[in-house]
Design an enzyme around this catalytic site. Sequence first.
Site, PDB file in Angstrom:
ATOM      1  NE  ARG A  99       1.842   0.635   2.119  1.00  0.00           N
ATOM      2  CZ  ARG A  99       2.963   0.073   2.543  1.00  0.00           C
ATOM      3  NH1 ARG A  99       3.001  -1.238   2.791  1.00  0.00           N
ATOM      4  NH2 ARG A  99       4.050   0.803   2.701  1.00  0.00           N
ATOM      5  CG  MET A 110       1.532   8.308  -7.087  1.00  0.00           C
ATOM      6  SD  MET A 110       1.506   6.828  -8.069  1.00  0.00           S
ATOM      7  CE  MET A 110       2.813   5.904  -7.351  1.00  0.00           C
ATOM      8  CG  HIS A 495       8.312  16.174   1.496  1.00  0.00           C
ATOM      9  ND1 HIS A 495       8.732  17.365   0.933  1.00  0.00           N
ATOM     10  CD2 HIS A 495       7.795  15.439   0.491  1.00  0.00           C
ATOM     11  CE1 HIS A 495       8.451  17.354  -0.353  1.00  0.00           C
ATOM     12  NE2 HIS A 495       7.886  16.203  -0.656  1.00  0.00           N
TER      13      HIS A 495
HETATM   14  P1  ADP Z   1       4.572   5.978   0.551  1.00  0.00           P
HETATM   15  O1  ADP Z   1       4.841   5.245  -0.706  1.00  0.00           O
HETATM   16  O2  ADP Z   1       4.215   7.397   0.353  1.00  0.00           O
HETATM   17  O3  ADP Z   1       5.639   5.734   1.586  1.00  0.00           O
HETATM   18  P2  ADP Z   1       3.010   4.031   1.909  1.00  0.00           P
HETATM   19  O4  ADP Z   1       2.062   3.208   1.147  1.00  0.00           O
HETATM   20  O5  ADP Z   1       4.301   3.375   2.216  1.00  0.00           O
HETATM   21  O6  ADP Z   1       3.225   5.376   1.147  1.00  0.00           O
HETATM   22  O7  ADP Z   1       2.259   4.439   3.227  1.00  0.00           O
HETATM   23  C1  ADP Z   1       2.365   5.626   3.976  1.00  0.00           C
HETATM   24  C2  ADP Z   1       2.592   5.311   5.438  1.00  0.00           C
HETATM   25  O8  ADP Z   1       1.549   4.463   5.957  1.00  0.00           O
HETATM   26  C3  ADP Z   1       3.876   4.567   5.675  1.00  0.00           C
HETATM   27  O9  ADP Z   1       4.497   5.054   6.824  1.00  0.00           O
HETATM   28  C4  ADP Z   1       3.440   3.153   5.848  1.00  0.00           C
HETATM   29  O10 ADP Z   1       4.325   2.431   6.631  1.00  0.00           O
HETATM   30  C5  ADP Z   1       2.080   3.308   6.528  1.00  0.00           C
HETATM   31  N1  ADP Z   1       1.225   2.157   6.211  1.00  0.00           N
HETATM   32  C6  ADP Z   1       0.803   1.778   4.989  1.00  0.00           C
HETATM   33  N2  ADP Z   1       0.083   0.651   5.054  1.00  0.00           N
HETATM   34  C7  ADP Z   1       0.043   0.285   6.350  1.00  0.00           C
HETATM   35  C8  ADP Z   1      -0.539  -0.801   7.046  1.00  0.00           C
HETATM   36  N3  ADP Z   1      -1.195  -1.763   6.418  1.00  0.00           N
HETATM   37  N4  ADP Z   1      -0.379  -0.847   8.375  1.00  0.00           N
HETATM   38  C9  ADP Z   1       0.313   0.120   9.006  1.00  0.00           C
HETATM   39  N5  ADP Z   1       0.884   1.169   8.411  1.00  0.00           N
HETATM   40  C10 ADP Z   1       0.755   1.257   7.098  1.00  0.00           C
HETATM   41 MG    MG Z   2       6.314   4.044   2.067  1.00  0.00          MG
END
Ligand code: ADP
Ligand code: MG
Length: 912
Positions: A99, A110, A495
């Site tokens: 992430r 991103m 979005h």
């Molecule tokens: P953004 O910054 O665009 O929100 P995220 O890193 O939060 O991106 O991730 C996008 C989506 O994926 C979110 O809904 C997040 O909760 C989910 N997500 C990210 N990592 C995990 C994980 N380890 N397990 C379950 N869902 C995840």
């Molecule tokens: Mg997020």
Amino acid sequence: MFDKKKRVYRFGGKTAEGDGQMRELLGGKGANLAEMSKLGMPVPAGFTITTECCAEYYSLGGGYTEDLKKEVAQAMKATETIMGKKFGDPSDPLLVSCRSGARSSMPGMMDTILNIGLCSATLPGMIQKTGNPRFVYDAYRRLIMMYSDVVMEKAEGIEPADGQGIRQQLDRMMADLKEKKGYASDTDITAEELKELAEAFKVRIKEVLGVEFPDSAEGKLWGSIGGVFKSWNGKRAIAYRRIEKIPDDWGTAVNVQSMVFGNMGDTSATGVCFSRDAGNGENLFNGEYLINAQGEDVVAGIRTPQQITKLGSQRWAKRAGISEEERAAKYPSMEEAMPEIYAELNGIQEKLENHYHDMQDMEFTVQEGKLWFLQTRNGKRTGTAMVKIAMDLLHEGMIDEKTAILRCEPQKLDELLHPVFDKLALSKAKVITQGLPASPGAACGQIVFHADDAEAWHADGHKVIMVRIETSPEDLAGMSAAEGILTARGGMTSHAAVVARGMGKCCVSGAGGINVNYKNKTVEIDGVVYKEGDYLSLNGTTGQVFAGEIPTKAAELSGDFKELMDLCDKYTKMEVRTNADTPHDAEVARAFGAKGIGLTRTEHMFFDGQKIIAMREMILADSVEGREKALAKLLPYQKADFYGILKAMDGLHVNIRLLDPPLHEFVPHDEAGQQMMAKEMGVSVEDIQKRVLSLSENNPMLGHRGCRLGITFPEITAMQTRAILGAACQLKKEGFDPHPEIMVPLIGILYELKQQKEIIQRVAEEVFAEEGVRIEFEIGTMIEIPRAALTADRIATEAEYFSFGTNDLTQMTFGYSRDDIASFLPAYLEKKILKVDPFQVLDQNGVGQLIKMAVENGRKVRPNLRTGICGEHGGEPSSVKFCAKVGMNYASCSPFRVPIARLAAAQAAVEE
Ligand code: ADP
Ligand code: MG
Ligand code: MG
């Protein structure tokens, strides 16, 4: 070259190596994951690779140091221990997400990749372990879609043709399959079909991108880490940083985190929630969730999510016209459907808000009845919500007064200052459909259907409403150009909704009743077809959509907003005045709390009606007598103008600048105008033309203007003084309390001011004798030529006040013509020679030094010298703060920026 710094920080299992303070190093997401772990909250274990490694990655040309590899391996081991699974283990594999997460949140800008660790070696073990092949293949096809898009295409800098991106191609393959099988939803696709689809995806990827989809878990982990680093320099991220003014050199951290799954059946779910309402600030826990879905589904607006709280759900149903029975049966809230998990969720959100003392925006997932927190951050909010939340938190005793002031972003007050629909017109307007109140405010404009159209129409001076089925990060620039956004699909956390709120832009989302046709550029609403260019009006506060144009009316200062402004007055050390040329502007600004006028430009007054003729006569006259005759005609007009303004600002200072612009701006350059003037003045057209020609200059901004006019034509200064003080005397006799200040512009040399001052003082005595009353008034000057700033100690011997004209001062300090900067500014910004446009944001290092020096040196000679700023910068928060820091008495800005400047000034005082 790379030192022994710590590159990786672990979190999870109720402990963490980092904490919430370490945003710079861990990014906002990573810092808060660590903090939540430390608070004992259920956070899937993982680790954060620091933002420093992002710069390192770029400096290595896209590589990793051995130290980083070692630290990642160790952190992965620790994660495996907590989760009881191993990454890449064929029998029971740990899956992770990669992430992004920068210092300040850039939602959706991103990339993130989920389900890393699935590959041919781990698929069978995963299926056996979960006993759910459908789930496993669904996770796998998602991984393929995300990885090919983020790592294999975007990170490689491949720019496919419109609609031909690999992600879109794979999306279409899936849609085709659904259509062929007659499936309504993604969840109808069987395990076997998903398995075949995944194989077909890989074939397509090879065809389109020319490389094999990689199969090792480890390879994809590092590929994803690099992909996230590269997404920092993706188009969307760069565009977002420009708008939000986030520096390019911060870099993103990478969070590698154990996957939890919201798509494992009906006891699983995923959602987004806010501890208070991000739209209107109401102190009400709210959010949306989807049963049996993975994180991205909520934000992507693929399925319409359900509400988390019962109250929220009931409100939603009412707006959507759904009966209580239907709502409870078909769209139950999480509070009703999963009461125990809801209670835990509610407890944690409260704890987080109390911990951070601010409204939180959170992501969570429920995996087979167990709640996991994936993210928390201080929530983005509208200007209205920002003010209400700050004042509510203050009243609740969660923050103190100074913090409440600092919590509000000056720039965001802009939203509260925008017009709202005229109530009467609104009551007569026809609601044609209803969507979700995604981002409040009123908007009205001509509809367009594509982001580039929105930009183009906006550039042509149109107000536009962008109408979309749904928006994606590619639409950012178009959304920014639009007055409002209307989408057919997507919830309150889609979005469109999130981005619009961030921008403070009116948005109605999820208006299911609209039928958008991109190809024909039409939208059908309630049986009527609206074409591109037709008018629609949106109410982002209620979600209503209206046909046609609804007039709007000015906002007012009341309630929480007023309370915040009063609080600002308590702490501020600098007053805010306004730049106003009309009584109306003066009244508007006064209602917004302006404590006087910092700049009245007299020239604007000359342009309407009869005035311009008298003005032209004055300029075109070739003798003192001729000029005086014309000036006598102008006098009553000027006096009436000043009378109105001084009256509107009764009791407060009004700084009036003597005539400033080059004269040729006023004379007729067209044949007809010249003929008319010739007739008016009884001379030949040739004479007029000669005179016009004689006034033309090679470089008018450095030519015959400012006090140079008053020096060469003293009778102009005399007439203006007479008008100003005459109006003031009249007001005084009528029982008012006028405080005029007379300002001589464009001084570079002390004697310019001295000679103008003599004229003003002489005329003043004449006026006072004629009127039989005296007026207290001051004579000051504008500091806008570098030489004036450099000799401020001399100029202050004559000037009773300084007003910094930072437009000209910037122009002359940089040597950039403000009117011509557009030809090279974009290149300067792109090449990072300039960070910002110096005409918008005061250049503190250069121009600011001149200002600081002039204030200090001026006060050495005249300790009570009043100083203020009246340039465009007077309404720009960082510039206002600078002025407060150098000890100016006031900043002056346009009426609608007065509250913004008041807040910035108070913040400067609080930050001291
Ligand atoms: P953004 O910054 O665009 O929100 P995220 O890193 O939060 O991106 O991730 C996008 C989506 O994926 C979110 O809904 C997040 O909760 C989910 N997500 C990210 N990592 C995990 C994980 N380890 N397990 C379950 N869902 C995840
Ligand atoms: Mg997020
Ligand atoms: Mg000027």
